[in-house]
Design a protein around this motif. Sequence first.
Motif, PDB file in Angstrom:
ATOM      1  N   GLN A 195       5.243  20.272  85.515  1.00 21.19           N
ATOM      2  CA  GLN A 195       5.692  19.790  84.206  1.00 21.19           C
ATOM      3  C   GLN A 195       5.618  20.921  83.171  1.00 21.19           C
ATOM      4  OE1 GLN A 195       3.769  18.140  86.402  1.00 21.19           O
ATOM      5  NE2 GLN A 195       3.953  15.918  86.182  1.00 21.19           N
ATOM      6  N   GLN A 196       4.538  21.694  83.206  1.00 23.29           N
ATOM      7  CA  GLN A 196       4.394  22.819  82.271  1.00 23.29           C
ATOM      8  C   GLN A 196       5.485  23.856  82.516  1.00 23.29           C
ATOM      9  OE1 GLN A 196       1.071  25.411  83.008  1.00 23.29           O
ATOM     10  NE2 GLN A 196       0.821  25.944  80.841  1.00 23.29           N
ATOM     11  N   THR A 197       5.774  24.097  83.783  1.00 20.35           N
ATOM     12  CA  THR A 197       6.841  25.048  84.125  1.00 20.35           C
ATOM     13  C   THR A 197       8.188  24.540  83.635  1.00 20.35           C
ATOM     14  OG1 THR A 197       5.608  25.881  86.015  1.00 20.35           O
ATOM     15  CG2 THR A 197       7.989  26.204  86.058  1.00 20.35           C
ATOM     16  N   LEU A 198       8.424  23.231  83.786  1.00 20.64           N
ATOM     17  CA  LEU A 198       9.689  22.648  83.315  1.00 20.64           C
ATOM     18  C   LEU A 198       9.879  22.916  81.821  1.00 20.64           C
ATOM     19  CD1 LEU A 198      11.200  19.175  84.101  1.00 20.64           C
ATOM     20  CD2 LEU A 198      10.856  19.836  81.727  1.00 20.64           C
ATOM     21  N   TYR A 199       8.844  22.632  81.052  1.00 21.16           N
ATOM     22  CA  TYR A 199       8.968  22.837  79.602  1.00 21.16           C
ATOM     23  C   TYR A 199       9.191  24.320  79.280  1.00 21.16           C
ATOM     24  CZ  TYR A 199       7.937  23.067  74.670  1.00 21.16           C
ATOM     25  OH  TYR A 199       8.021  23.332  73.327  1.00 21.16           O
ATOM     26  N   ALA A 204      15.700  18.696  86.327  1.00 21.33           N
ATOM     27  CA  ALA A 204      15.121  17.878  87.394  1.00 21.33           C
ATOM     28  C   ALA A 204      14.576  18.855  88.425  1.00 21.33           C
ATOM     29  CB  ALA A 204      16.165  16.959  88.013  1.00 21.33           C
ATOM     30  N   LEU A 205      13.253  18.825  88.598  1.00 26.57           N
ATOM     31  CA  LEU A 205      12.587  19.794  89.472  1.00 26.57           C
ATOM     32  C   LEU A 205      11.847  19.063  90.586  1.00 26.57           C
ATOM     33  CD1 LEU A 205      11.068  22.228  86.789  1.00 26.57           C
ATOM     34  CD2 LEU A 205      13.294  22.354  87.937  1.00 26.57           C
ATOM     35  N   PRO A 206      12.402  19.052  91.787  1.00 27.04           N
ATOM     36  CA  PRO A 206      11.645  18.516  92.915  1.00 27.04           C
ATOM     37  C   PRO A 206      10.499  19.470  93.239  1.00 27.04           C
ATOM     38  CG  PRO A 206      13.730  19.459  93.672  1.00 27.04           C
ATOM     39  CD  PRO A 206      13.751  19.519  92.166  1.00 27.04           C
ATOM     40  N   ASN A 207       9.328  18.900  93.465  1.00 24.79           N
ATOM     41  CA  ASN A 207       8.186  19.728  93.857  1.00 24.79           C
ATOM     42  C   ASN A 207       8.253  19.887  95.369  1.00 24.79           C
ATOM     43  OD1 ASN A 207       5.764  21.026  94.086  1.00 24.79           O
ATOM     44  ND2 ASN A 207       4.553  19.489  93.007  1.00 24.79           N
ATOM     45  N   LYS A 208       8.746  21.025  95.806  1.00 26.51           N
ATOM     46  CA  LYS A 208       8.913  21.264  97.250  1.00 26.51           C
ATOM     47  C   LYS A 208       7.550  21.672  97.810  1.00 26.51           C
ATOM     48  CE  LYS A 208      12.922  23.217  98.497  1.00 26.51           C
ATOM     49  NZ  LYS A 208      13.756  22.159  99.061  1.00 26.51           N
ATOM     50  N   HIS A 209       6.815  20.651  98.242  1.00 26.56           N
ATOM     51  CA  HIS A 209       5.410  20.841  98.609  1.00 26.56           C
ATOM     52  C   HIS A 209       5.280  21.789  99.803  1.00 26.56           C
ATOM     53  CE1 HIS A 209       4.484  17.628  95.870  1.00 26.56           C
ATOM     54  NE2 HIS A 209       5.223  16.765  96.539  1.00 26.56           N
ATOM     55  N   HIS A 210       4.364  22.723  99.660  1.00 25.99           N
ATOM     56  CA  HIS A 210       3.988  23.613 100.758  1.00 25.99           C
ATOM     57  C   HIS A 210       2.540  23.293 101.100  1.00 25.99           C
ATOM     58  CE1 HIS A 210       7.747  25.441  99.763  1.00 25.99           C
ATOM     59  NE2 HIS A 210       7.644  26.287 100.775  1.00 25.99           N
ATOM     60  N   LEU A 211       2.341  22.636 102.232  1.00 27.61           N
ATOM     61  CA  LEU A 211       1.035  22.096 102.592  1.00 27.61           C
ATOM     62  C   LEU A 211       0.333  23.084 103.500  1.00 27.61           C
ATOM     63  CD1 LEU A 211       2.319  18.485 103.373  1.00 27.61           C
ATOM     64  CD2 LEU A 211       1.493  19.393 101.186  1.00 27.61           C
ATOM     65  N   LEU A 212      -0.900  23.371 103.131  1.00 25.88           N
ATOM     66  CA  LEU A 212      -1.693  24.324 103.908  1.00 25.88           C
ATOM     67  C   LEU A 212      -1.962  23.745 105.298  1.00 25.88           C
ATOM     68  CD1 LEU A 212      -2.875  27.038 102.977  1.00 25.88           C
ATOM     69  CD2 LEU A 212      -5.009  25.832 102.465  1.00 25.88           C
ATOM     70  N   GLU A 240      11.030  15.485  85.912  1.00 26.38           N
ATOM     71  CA  GLU A 240      12.267  15.503  85.130  1.00 26.38           C
ATOM     72  C   GLU A 240      11.947  15.515  83.644  1.00 26.38           C
ATOM     73  OE1 GLU A 240      15.500  12.945  87.254  1.00 26.38           O
ATOM     74  OE2 GLU A 240      13.602  11.937  87.569  1.00 26.38           O
ATOM     75  N   GLY A 241      12.751  16.212  82.888  1.00 24.20           N
ATOM     76  CA  GLY A 241      12.512  16.237  81.454  1.00 24.20           C
ATOM     77  C   GLY A 241      13.617  16.932  80.701  1.00 24.20           C
ATOM     78  N   THR A 288      -6.560  22.212  93.261  1.00 20.63           N
ATOM     79  CA  THR A 288      -6.322  23.590  93.722  1.00 20.63           C
ATOM     80  C   THR A 288      -6.175  24.545  92.550  1.00 20.63           C
ATOM     81  OG1 THR A 288      -4.891  25.052  94.988  1.00 20.63           O
ATOM     82  CG2 THR A 288      -3.818  23.182  93.951  1.00 20.63           C
ATOM     83  N   LYS A 289      -6.736  25.734  92.735  1.00 14.66           N
ATOM     84  CA  LYS A 289      -6.594  26.811  91.745  1.00 14.66           C
ATOM     85  C   LYS A 289      -5.582  27.858  92.222  1.00 14.66           C
ATOM     86  CE  LYS A 289      -9.692  25.292  88.828  1.00 14.66           C
ATOM     87  NZ  LYS A 289     -10.835  25.778  88.125  1.00 14.66           N
ATOM     88  N   ASP A 290      -5.002  27.607  93.385  1.00 17.34           N
ATOM     89  CA  ASP A 290      -4.027  28.578  93.907  1.00 17.34           C
ATOM     90  C   ASP A 290      -3.163  27.857  94.930  1.00 17.34           C
ATOM     91  OD1 ASP A 290      -2.580  30.793  94.644  1.00 17.34           O
ATOM     92  OD2 ASP A 290      -4.281  31.923  95.459  1.00 17.34           O
ATOM     93  N   ARG A 291      -1.899  27.702  94.617  1.00 15.64           N
ATOM     94  CA  ARG A 291      -0.987  27.032  95.546  1.00 15.64           C
ATOM     95  C   ARG A 291       0.384  27.687  95.453  1.00 15.64           C
ATOM     96  NH1 ARG A 291       0.997  21.313  92.646  1.00 15.64           N
ATOM     97  NH2 ARG A 291       1.711  22.325  90.743  1.00 15.64           N
ATOM     98  N   VAL A 292       1.235  27.340  96.411  1.00 17.02           N
ATOM     99  CA  VAL A 292       2.642  27.726  96.341  1.00 17.02           C
ATOM    100  C   VAL A 292       3.343  26.731  95.424  1.00 17.02           C
ATOM    101  CG1 VAL A 292       4.795  27.789  97.676  1.00 17.02           C
ATOM    102  CG2 VAL A 292       2.706  28.822  98.613  1.00 17.02           C
ATOM    103  N   LEU A 293       4.182  27.236  94.537  1.00 13.71           N
ATOM    104  CA  LEU A 293       4.994  26.353  93.690  1.00 13.71           C
ATOM    105  C   LEU A 293       6.456  26.643  94.007  1.00 13.71           C
ATOM    106  CD1 LEU A 293       4.845  24.239  91.404  1.00 13.71           C
ATOM    107  CD2 LEU A 293       5.264  26.113  89.808  1.00 13.71           C
ATOM    108  N   ALA A 294       7.151  25.636  94.505  1.00 13.90           N
ATOM    109  CA  ALA A 294       8.555  25.838  94.871  1.00 13.90           C
ATOM    110  C   ALA A 294       9.373  24.654  94.403  1.00 13.90           C
ATOM    111  CB  ALA A 294       8.687  26.002  96.391  1.00 13.90           C
ATOM    112  N   THR A 295      10.613  24.930  94.042  1.00 16.57           N
ATOM    113  CA  THR A 295      11.494  23.872  93.558  1.00 16.57           C
ATOM    114  C   THR A 295      12.941  24.252  93.802  1.00 16.57           C
ATOM    115  OG1 THR A 295      11.948  22.419  91.672  1.00 16.57           O
ATOM    116  CG2 THR A 295      11.709  24.757  91.182  1.00 16.57           C
ATOM    117  N   ALA A 296      13.806  23.271  93.761  1.00  9.93           N
ATOM    118  CA  ALA A 296      15.255  23.494  93.764  1.00  9.93           C
ATOM    119  C   ALA A 296      15.744  23.003  92.407  1.00  9.93           C
ATOM    120  CB  ALA A 296      15.918  22.729  94.901  1.00  9.93           C
ATOM    121  N   VAL A 297      15.978  23.933  91.515  1.00  9.59           N
ATOM    122  CA  VAL A 297      16.283  23.577  90.122  1.00  9.59           C
ATOM    123  C   VAL A 297      17.632  22.869  90.024  1.00  9.59           C
ATOM    124  CG1 VAL A 297      16.716  24.506  87.803  1.00  9.59           C
ATOM    125  CG2 VAL A 297      15.023  25.615  89.308  1.00  9.59           C
TER     126      VAL A 297
END
Length: 284
Positions: A212-216, A235-243, A269-270, A166-175
């Motif tokens: 991972q890039q966002t985490l860093y 620790a970043l859970p990837n809160k998937h938003h499925l189309l 995690e990192g 995907t070139k466009d998705r929702v990115l959500a997490t609970a930091v």
Amino acid sequence: MGIVLGANQYGKAETRVVRVVRDGPRHELRDLNVSVALSGDLDATHLTGDNAAVLPTDTQKNTVYAFAKRYGIGEPEEFGLRLARHFVAAQPSIRWARVTIEQYGWQRLGPHSFQRDGGATRTCAVTVDGAGEAVVSGVTDLVLLNSTDSEFWGYAKDEYTTLPETKDRVLATAVSARWLLSSVDTDWAASYDGVRAALVAAFAQTYSLSLQQTLYAMGRRVLEERPEVAEVRLALPNKHHLLVDLAPFGLDNPNEVFVAADRPYGLIEGSVLREGAAANDGAF
Ligand SMILES: O=c1[nH]c(=O)c2[nH]c(=O)[nH]c2[nH]1
């Protein structure tokens, strides 16, 4: 075959203490969940049941309440340091104390009225032993979402891979973030606010090719903006938003309607730290 006692610790977990400061008509509120863990010369209780070295967990709980009255709470890190120092200093058998605290936020509604924050929880973990003192501050359940500026493609594929690129998705997490302070003499409130703002800004401003890039980027931003921070663990859970497939209804779905899946979730995690610095695992 010989059998020996290994590492052990004990303490009162999750003492809930609410402290009202009533210096005038305008009250202040602190709402904490305090967990104490102690360790030291505790072989006897495990091996023979001799409890001479055991400060009861009930006493630890009482100490939390007594200290809240006697000294006030102040910032959670201060309260944790006061408690951890006390347990190590007051009991010869106790050589290591860790106090972990969750602070629940309350928004002021009036001089003595408050509304509980729905969102993130502030945390800290204070460790005191003969070698020194360490404070790790943190935040959990800081839920963030970017509705675009997130891609995920070019990943490794095998015969089990079905995920579309995907070139466009929702990115959500609970930091969940924890950060080690380089000194126990810190302006705790300003530091917490600053780190939290840096985490949020980096999340919102990073065009993401992976979580991972966002985490860093988030860890890096904290270290760039907050000189008092030595290391950040995320620790970043990837809160998937499925189309949702709306084609059966004759509708297209250009990234507008999603299922917010709660599980399973990717967990990214990192740790991000300053070059040349050794990770301080004992503090975390
Ligand atoms: O940002 C991501 N990182 C991954 O490692 C991963 N794996 C996956 O299925 N989706 C994603 N997204």
